[in-house]
Design a protein around this motif. Sequence first.
Motif, PDB file in Angstrom:
ATOM      1  N   ARG A 271      70.791 -45.098 -20.813  1.00 39.87           N
ATOM      2  CA  ARG A 271      71.034 -46.488 -21.214  1.00 39.87           C
ATOM      3  C   ARG A 271      69.637 -47.425 -21.061  1.00 39.87           C
ATOM      4  N   GLU A 274      69.551 -53.991 -20.659  1.00 37.31           N
ATOM      5  CA  GLU A 274      70.168 -54.710 -21.527  1.00 37.31           C
ATOM      6  C   GLU A 274      69.697 -56.264 -21.203  1.00 37.31           C
ATOM      7  N   LYS A 275      69.725 -56.117 -19.977  1.00 39.81           N
ATOM      8  CA  LYS A 275      69.351 -57.840 -19.392  1.00 39.81           C
ATOM      9  C   LYS A 275      68.120 -57.728 -18.579  1.00 39.81           C
ATOM     10  N   SER A 280      69.179 -61.616 -22.426  1.00 44.42           N
ATOM     11  CA  SER A 280      69.624 -60.317 -23.162  1.00 44.42           C
ATOM     12  C   SER A 280      68.273 -59.897 -23.872  1.00 44.42           C
ATOM     13  N   THR A 282      66.572 -56.549 -26.264  1.00 43.00           N
ATOM     14  CA  THR A 282      67.017 -55.606 -27.415  1.00 43.00           C
ATOM     15  C   THR A 282      65.623 -54.504 -27.468  1.00 43.00           C
ATOM     16  N   TRP A 283      65.800 -53.463 -27.822  1.00 37.27           N
ATOM     17  CA  TRP A 283      64.725 -52.280 -27.917  1.00 37.27           C
ATOM     18  C   TRP A 283      64.692 -51.781 -29.234  1.00 37.27           C
TER      19      TRP A 283
END
Length: 473
Positions: A271, A274-275, A280, A282-283
């Motif tokens: 994983r 995410e932050k 936040s 995004t990938w």
Amino acid sequence: MTVAVFGILLCLAGKERADTQTGILLKPFYKMAMYLYKRLYGFFPRLFSSVQVEKDLRQLHPGEPGEYVKTVYYVKKAAICMAVVFAGTLFGAAAKFSAESGTILQDGGIIVRDSYEKESRQVGLTLDYGEKQMDFQVEVEPLLLSGEEAEALVDEFVEKLPQYMAGKNESLQKVTGDLRLQEKYDGFPVTVIWDSDKPGLLSSDGQVFSVEEVREVTLTAYISYGTSERVKEFQVMLVPPELSDEELAYREMKELLTRSQEDSIRQEEWRLPEKWRGESITWRQIVEDNSLLLWAAAIAAAVMVFFLLDKDLHGQMEERQKRLHREYSEIVHKLVLYVGAGMTIRGTFQKLAGDYEAKCREGGKSSPAYEEILYTCRELHSGVSEGLAYEHFGRRTGLQEYIRLSTLLAQNLKRGNSTLLDRLREEAEKSAEERLQQSKKLGEEAGTKLLVPMVLMLAVVMVVIMIPAMSSM
């Protein structure tokens, strides 16, 4: 036009039903192919008819209605061809639109030049002169300014040049990375030639070599546009490199990714963070797009697929015949065993079919020979006479040895041949001898195929031995 034809066909074929095993993307084309097949088959039967294909289909699908199997095969093949043509049409339309957008030759032999800030470009021209034709590749230069307009353009360029030169550096007074010393700059049709008074610190192409203290370098720019020429000097201060905020952020994120992967190396899923820094993130994965390459192959694939599917079908049939040939000796020996034990031919077939069904329920592999025996038993249960069922058995396989066996079994029923067991034993010995000869042949072919790899291995061994020996001389 082609897309419109496909749209009309799809509307007309709305009531047709696609095969349950057809993929979602292929279903619209399957419906269109079924619609065309129903209407064209009566006018062009030879287009959907091949003796070899129908023979292969009968052998690969024993017991199924021949016309149904033939219809499904040709409709599915036509659907695949239509799908390939449709995809190629879409890519071709996109390519044509792109090509037409680059047309600059107008009626009357007029070429419209690009504005002065654009680059020159190569254009292919064809000249028709009487009955002759000549092709040319010409370079169309952009509009060239002159006089006061040219001087104003050069002045504007000189004013913005330090900003272009700096690149990722803050300014020319604090240079830590390479400069953008180019011959051309976007937006200006100006040519620049660079010269550095200290090429060991700053080369003429903008490469900055590492320095341990602040050093000053003079860059000279020779600027030209048309008949206008300028010479401009720039003082550049080279300072030891410092990581920018962006570089620091990149390094920090790279370390974070490395730690994240190390922490999840024993898990099936990794994983991603995410932050980061309280925000936040995004990938997105970088994917190489080969759509143009696929378009280039689409038309050729559409032409070839019709014939390749027939070849593939024939290949499946040949593989089935090879397996039937390999399994023949085993079946004949079992017939000798069971008949010799007092069982009838019908009882022997039922015994073989029952054992095969039990084996398949336990996860065993399918066998074309035993499938034919099982189908023969089902014919017997349905009321087909025993002799006719054996004849069908040999005819469906299409191999000479099975036809010979079926004839032997049918003659035993008609004439009451008391020497059946002896004939079966002779057939078993003959099949064993044929299988032995086939095994020898396959062994010889395998030896021939291994000859080239063995020669290559010998060459490698010789190189490994000779190189150390020669180097020590």
